[in-house]
Design a protein around this motif. Structure first.
Motif, mmCIF file in Angstrom:
data_model
loop_
_atom_site.group_PDB
_atom_site.id
_atom_site.type_symbol
_atom_site.label_atom_id
_atom_site.label_comp_id
_atom_site.label_asym_id
_atom_site.label_seq_id
_atom_site.Cartn_x
_atom_site.Cartn_y
_atom_site.Cartn_z
ATOM 1 N N ASP A 50 -22.670 34.236 -35.606
ATOM 2 C CA ASP A 50 -23.813 34.424 -36.476
ATOM 3 C C ASP A 50 -24.346 35.852 -36.249
ATOM 4 N N PRO A 51 -24.505 36.657 -37.320
ATOM 5 C CA PRO A 51 -24.855 38.077 -37.135
ATOM 6 C C PRO A 51 -26.134 38.297 -36.318
ATOM 7 N N ASP A 52 -27.185 37.531 -36.614
ATOM 8 C CA ASP A 52 -28.436 37.736 -35.867
ATOM 9 C C ASP A 52 -28.261 37.372 -34.393
ATOM 10 N N SER A 53 -27.505 36.285 -34.140
ATOM 11 C CA SER A 53 -27.280 35.883 -32.744
ATOM 12 C C SER A 53 -26.474 36.947 -32.008
ATOM 13 N N LEU A 54 -25.494 37.530 -32.699
ATOM 14 C CA LEU A 54 -24.672 38.550 -32.026
ATOM 15 C C LEU A 54 -25.554 39.728 -31.596
ATOM 16 N N ARG A 55 -26.416 40.163 -32.506
ATOM 17 C CA ARG A 55 -27.327 41.275 -32.165
ATOM 18 C C ARG A 55 -28.229 40.890 -30.983
ATOM 19 N N GLN A 56 -28.794 39.677 -31.066
ATOM 20 C CA GLN A 56 -29.725 39.201 -30.050
ATOM 21 C C GLN A 56 -29.035 39.072 -28.690
ATOM 22 N N GLN A 57 -27.814 38.508 -28.716
ATOM 23 C CA GLN A 57 -27.103 38.293 -27.455
ATOM 24 C C GLN A 57 -26.629 39.612 -26.845
ATOM 25 N N THR A 58 -26.376 40.595 -27.702
ATOM 26 C CA THR A 58 -25.984 41.906 -27.163
ATOM 27 C C THR A 58 -27.161 42.500 -26.378
ATOM 28 N N LEU A 59 -28.355 42.373 -26.938
ATOM 29 C CA LEU A 59 -29.544 42.856 -26.214
ATOM 30 C C LEU A 59 -29.794 42.007 -24.960
ATOM 31 N N GLY A 60 -29.645 40.688 -25.108
ATOM 32 C CA GLY A 60 -29.886 39.773 -23.984
ATOM 33 C C GLY A 60 -28.948 40.069 -22.819
ATOM 34 N N GLN A 61 -27.685 40.307 -23.128
ATOM 35 C CA GLN A 61 -26.738 40.597 -22.042
ATOM 36 C C GLN A 61 -27.009 41.960 -21.425
ATOM 37 N N THR A 62 -27.471 42.887 -22.243
ATOM 38 C CA THR A 62 -27.839 44.200 -21.686
ATOM 39 C C THR A 62 -28.925 43.996 -20.633
ATOM 40 N N ALA A 63 -29.922 43.175 -20.973
ATOM 41 C CA ALA A 63 -31.004 42.905 -20.019
ATOM 42 C C ALA A 63 -30.444 42.264 -18.745
ATOM 43 N N CYS A 64 -29.543 41.293 -18.899
ATOM 44 C CA CYS A 64 -28.961 40.620 -17.716
ATOM 45 C C CYS A 64 -28.199 41.603 -16.829
ATOM 46 N N LEU A 65 -27.430 42.489 -17.455
ATOM 47 C CA LEU A 65 -26.614 43.414 -16.655
ATOM 48 C C LEU A 65 -27.509 44.408 -15.907
ATOM 49 N N LEU A 66 -28.560 44.877 -16.584
ATOM 50 C CA LEU A 66 -29.494 45.787 -15.903
ATOM 51 C C LEU A 66 -30.175 45.045 -14.756
ATOM 52 N N ALA A 67 -30.582 43.798 -15.029
ATOM 53 C CA ALA A 67 -31.274 43.012 -14.003
ATOM 54 C C ALA A 67 -30.360 42.747 -12.808
ATOM 55 N N ALA A 68 -29.063 42.598 -13.069
ATOM 56 C CA ALA A 68 -28.109 42.321 -11.977
ATOM 57 C C ALA A 68 -27.824 43.570 -11.145
ATOM 58 N N GLY A 69 -28.209 44.749 -11.667
ATOM 59 C CA GLY A 69 -28.050 45.960 -10.844
ATOM 60 C C GLY A 69 -27.175 47.046 -11.448
ATOM 61 N N ILE A 70 -26.792 46.905 -12.727
ATOM 62 C CA ILE A 70 -26.051 48.005 -13.362
ATOM 63 C C ILE A 70 -27.034 49.161 -13.591
ATOM 64 N N ASP A 71 -26.595 50.358 -13.212
ATOM 65 C CA ASP A 71 -27.462 51.538 -13.246
ATOM 66 C C ASP A 71 -27.034 52.467 -14.392
ATOM 67 N N PRO A 72 -27.757 52.416 -15.522
ATOM 68 C CA PRO A 72 -27.325 53.180 -16.695
ATOM 69 C C PRO A 72 -27.624 54.672 -16.588
ATOM 70 N N ALA A 73 -28.335 55.068 -15.546
ATOM 71 C CA ALA A 73 -28.600 56.499 -15.377
ATOM 72 C C ALA A 73 -27.383 57.170 -14.737
ATOM 73 N N ARG A 74 -26.776 56.485 -13.763
ATOM 74 C CA ARG A 74 -25.629 57.096 -13.067
ATOM 75 C C ARG A 74 -24.297 56.696 -13.682
#
Ligand code: TYM
Length: 331
Positions: A50-74
């Motif tokens: 579902d297009p809206d879910s895909l967009r939403q889940q892409t943002l949601g997973q971004t949040a999870c990965l950052l929360a788990a410790g992925i460092d987008p600055a380095r």
């Protein structure tokens, strides 16, 4: 410094298998590698989203990965479709890969089942896009769970065939980094099935955003057998659910399976499940809380992805442009 590439499909919320098989390793590799992590939305599209879910889940997973410790600055974190190099090299690789090689891919057989004719061509050529993801960056190390082993072998076969067909030494060999203990976390409802984001039963998996109560309930309900835990590893033979829970416990504490059994052998599942819940809540609780906080600012998440995509393009563009020159595209 070696370059790491890995990806995760933005379908649903990352589950414990994704975390113990891949994400936790990604976080550690950031210390001494140049890392590129990708939300592979083009791969997600191989089955209906579902297009809206895909967009939403892409943002949601971004949040999870950052929360788990992925460092987008380095390091680099972005979504695949925002970098055209994937699609361009993916097409070249579709013309390099042999049908016979794709026919051997067990993941396609598992996903398509008997109803092969009704699945997308995208699902079939999925492994050649995955090879392009890695080779577009000349990445040499790929941290994944055990289920991706065959796809990595194919990525090497495709890279080597390209080199051979065009008489170049352009794509390097790729090494999979597959964690020894936790490369295959199984469903909490069926110890012979892989834990998966797409399993219809939410009780089959722990999600990275689960609350402590949800974790406790899922572990309490996790399938087991009536025997107490064995004291030796041999006693886990033919007890897939017991083995899975012990494997998860060992992965969380950094112990070996025999060490865990030396402590819990002879006990029933009640106390063991309570100890396991405690470990899970301690490890995942902070990730869930930080994910919720990050989800409050979608603008920030989007800007992380956009910045990552620009930097990913800058790395991949010259590599893919050179592959396009090698195959003979006129510029
Ligand atoms: P995906 O989204 O299915 O899973 C992401 C990562 O989690 C691992 N994993 C598991 N590990 C242990 N136990 C489990 N039950 C479990 N379930 C999933 C996966 O092995 C994976 O490492 N094809 C990939 C995404 C991809 C990719 C790439 C990976 C696309 N291009 C290039 C590496 C390099 C996939 O579907 O992952």
């Amino acid at each position: 410094m070696q370059r790491v590439f890995s990806g995760i499909q933005p379908t649903g919320v990352p589950q414990l298998g994704n975390y113990l098989g891949a994400i936790r390793n990604w976080v550690v590799l950031q210390q001494d590698h140049e890392c590129i992590f990708c939300l592979v939305d083009m791969h997600a599209l191989t089955v209906w989203q579902d297009p809206d879910s895909l967009r939403q889940q892409t943002l949601g997973q971004t949040a999870c990965l950052l929360a788990a410790g992925i460092d987008p600055a380095r390091h680099i974190l972005y979504n695949q479709s925002a970098v055209s190099a994937h699609a361009r090299l993916g097409w070249i690789f579709n013309c390099v890969v042999r049908l016979g090689w794709l026919n051997r891919m067990t993941q396609f057989k598992d996903k398509a089942g008997k109803d092969r004719e009704n699945h997308s061509a995208g699902l079939y050529v999925y492994p050649s896009l995955m090879a392009a993801d890695i080779h577009a960056f000349h990445a040499t190390r790929v941290p994944v769970g055990d289920d991706q082993r065959q796809h990595l072998e194919l990525a090497n076969d495709i890279g080597q065939k390209f080199n051979h067909d065009y008489g170049v030494a352009f794509f390097p060999m790729v090494e999979g980094l597959i964690p020894p203990g936790s490369a295959r976390i199984m469903s909490l409802r069926d110890g012979t099935k892989k834990m998966s984001k797409s399993d219809p039963s939410a009780q089959s998996r722990i999600e990275l955003t689960d609350t402590p109560d949800e974790i406790a309930l899922k572990i309490r309900r996790a399938k087991t057998d009536p025997e107490p835990l064995p004291s030796e590893e041999a006693g886990l033979e033919n007890r897939p659910e017991a083995r899975n829970l012990v494997t998860i416990y060992a992965a969380l504490t950094g112990e070996t399976v025999p060490e865990v059994l030396a402590r819990f052998g002879g006990e029933g599942f009640g106390p063991f499940k309570a100890a396991l819940t405690e470990r899970l809540v301690a490890e995942l609780g902070p990730v869930a809380a930080e994910t919720r906080r990050l989800l409050g600012d979608p603008g920030h998440l989007l800007s992380v992805l956009r910045d990552g995509a620009a930097r990913a393009s800058a790395v991949a563009e010259p590599i893919v442009a050179e592959a396009e020159r090698i195959v003979g595209y006129l510029r």
